[in-house]
Design a protein around this motif. Structure first.
Motif, PDB file in Angstrom:
ATOM      1  N   ILE A  63       0.838  -1.204   0.000  1.00  0.00           N
ATOM      2  CA  ILE A  63       0.000   0.000   0.000  1.00  0.00           C
ATOM      3  C   ILE A  63       0.870   1.250   0.000  1.00  0.00           C
TER       4      ILE A  63
ATOM      5  N   SER B 214       4.038   1.051  -3.883  1.00  0.00           N
ATOM      6  CA  SER B 214       3.160   0.579  -4.951  1.00  0.00           C
ATOM      7  C   SER B 214       3.915  -0.035  -6.119  1.00  0.00           C
TER       8      SER B 214
ATOM      9  N   ASN C 239      -5.850  -2.145  -3.713  1.00  0.00           N
ATOM     10  CA  ASN C 239      -4.859  -1.199  -3.185  1.00  0.00           C
ATOM     11  C   ASN C 239      -5.238   0.243  -3.522  1.00  0.00           C
TER      12      ASN C 239
ATOM     13  N   SER D 148      -3.686   2.946  -2.986  1.00  0.00           N
ATOM     14  CA  SER D 148      -2.570   3.813  -3.366  1.00  0.00           C
ATOM     15  C   SER D 148      -1.983   3.442  -4.716  1.00  0.00           C
TER      16      SER D 148
END
Length: 470
Positions: free
Chosen positions: A375, A378, A420, A422
């Motif tokens: 997270i 990335s 996710n 992010s």
């Protein structure tokens, strides 16, 4: 008279129809909140860094070398500067998304792609399951070889058009392309940027353990196909259709000779890119160039004037601006972490927690921590460079093979990619599909849980059989 589907751009929203639903989270708002939380953490978490060694162009952390550095807290003013820097850093993928929109809009205006998809969907013998299997097989293979990862955003409009032709919700079309690709990426059989890099850092033979990894790939792909097929069946049973009232209907499904020429030209261009990606390491810049070539070629084959081609291309680019700019906002989170020097501190704390555990629980702990750390890291290659050097000594001490240690990281980052917040790529996909993060989470969570269960079983088997070569 009923309107021909070819005349309605897939990105347009019928008048009076809202894309907002109760409980959805705007991806931009979610990422900005995460950015503020990350900036606040730079004032709380102790700043520290590992010593790093450059090997074959990759910097990797030296275990046990974490040392304190001066705190570099990120203030609110700097947050906005990092947003701008994130946009600059993400320019290649941003322009890829924009140019994808331009090329797809020309393909839509020519009628070639829409009519071809309608013909495919309505052809005798075609079924939802057959279409799902065909698309998932193609994109999972592209994902597991590393040919299509970040550039999956370029194919999301194709999935949306396919969903429209099948008269299934937009989210199905987005999931068909994205989940199909990442079901292959999770196993990464011969992906040099993930499996190749991680194995090199762990000093394993390149792409070793391929037989077991093929079995992992098959398990992920089957799970994705079954999930999408069940979702399509539920939509049919409950009457859930595409958001456009005219979707799936056409007064005329006719693919002309000009359409076939346009489609053939597009396929040749995309196959050329795939060949270049495999043999010459082409990436976002070359793919952006290829979409410009596709747009110009399609326009001339459709007998459009130069001015009309330019106008259509720019209109298509403008439709994907929300999906493009979100990539830069996501990139700003990584920039804040790097400036604040807190990521290495977090990674070191997790490694210390794992050290005393039983071998199976340690392997599962590595998997869970890799998922959580993805997270804030990335990048798959960036996570491998950060975690492999730290997790390998822990695994060696607990008699966990290095092959299993590598797999804990690959599966952790793979599974979390579907949810996710992010991930610039995933959030761009949602923005292009006009899907709120909450809506996507409700859709994809069952498959993510299945993927997690597959990963747990795989790791337990790997530890038990001492999956190697070492």
């Amino acid at each position: 008279m009923q309107q021909n589907i070819a005349s309605v751009p897939a990105h347009d929203i019928p008048e009076g129809q809202s894309t907002k639903k109760a409980g959805t989270i705007n991806p931009y708002v979610l990422l900005f909140i995460m950015l503020l939380i990350t900036a606040a953490a730079t004032w709380v978490v102790p700043a520290g860094e590992f010593d790093r060694v450059l090997r074959e162009g990759v910097k990797f952390a030296v275990p046990g070398s974490l040392h304190e550095v001066a705190r570099a807290g990120v203030g609110i003013g700097h947050v906005f500067v990092f947003i701008a820097e994130g946009m600059v850093k993400s320019a290649p993928i941003i322009f890829l998304i924009l140019f994808t929109g331009g090329a797809v809009n020309l393909l839509e205006q020519s009628g070639a792609l829409t009519n071809a998809l309608n013909a495919l969907v309505h052809r005798k013998g075609s079924s939802d399951t057959l279409i799902i299997v065909s698309v998932c097989v193609v994109f999972s293979l592209l994902g597991t070889t590393g040919v299509v990862i970040n550039s999956v955003v370029a194919f999301i409009p194709l999935g949306m058009l396919l969903a429209r032709s099948m008269n299934l919700p937009r989210i199905f079309g987005v999931g068909l392309i994205y989940l199909g690709t990442y079901s292959g990426f999770n196993s990464a059989i011969i992906n040099p940027g993930t499996t190749g890099l991680a194995q090199r850092l762990a000093e394993l033979p390149l792409f070793s353990g391929m037989g077991f990894r093929v079995a992992i790939y098959i398990a992920f792909a089957i799970a994705s196909v079954v999930f999408l097929a069940l979702y399509a069946r539920r939509c049919r049973r409950e009457g859930l259709a595409h958001e456009d009232a005219d979707a799936g209907q056409s007064t005329q499904i006719q693919v002309t000779t000009a359409h076939w020429l346009i489609l053939a030209f597009t396929v040749v261009a995309l196959v050329t890119f795939i060949y270049g990606a495999i043999n010459f390491h082409w990436s976002e810049n070359e793919m952006s160039a290829m979409f410009i070539i596709i747009a110009i070629g399609v326009g001339f084959l459709a007998r459009m004037s130069a001015g009309a081609i330019a106008d259509a291309f720019l209109k298509g680019c403008s439709q994907l601006i929300p999906g493009a700019l979100i990539v830069g906002l996501a990139s700003a989170i990584a920039l804040v972490l790097g400036h604040g020097h807190i990521l290495d501190t977090i990674v070191n704390a997790i490694a210390n927690v794992l050290a005393p555990l039983d071998e199976i629980f340690a392997a599962l702990g590595m998997f869970a921590s890799a998922a959580l750390l993805h997270i804030v890291i990335s990048s798959g290659s960036g996570e491998s460079a950060a975690l492999v050097p730290l997790y390998v000594p822990v695994g060696d001490a607990l008699h966990i093979t290095r092959q299993v240690t590598v797999e804990t990281i690959l599966l952790g980052e793979g599974v979390i990619n579907s949810i996710n917040p992010s991930s610039g790529v995933m959030m761009a996909v949602l923005a292009i599909g006009r899907i709120g993060y909450g809506q996507w989470l409700r859709f994809v969570l069952p498959l993510t849980l299945v993927w997690t269960a597959i990963s747990i079983v795989v790791l337990i088997i790997g530890v038990t059989i001492q999956w190697g070569p070492f």
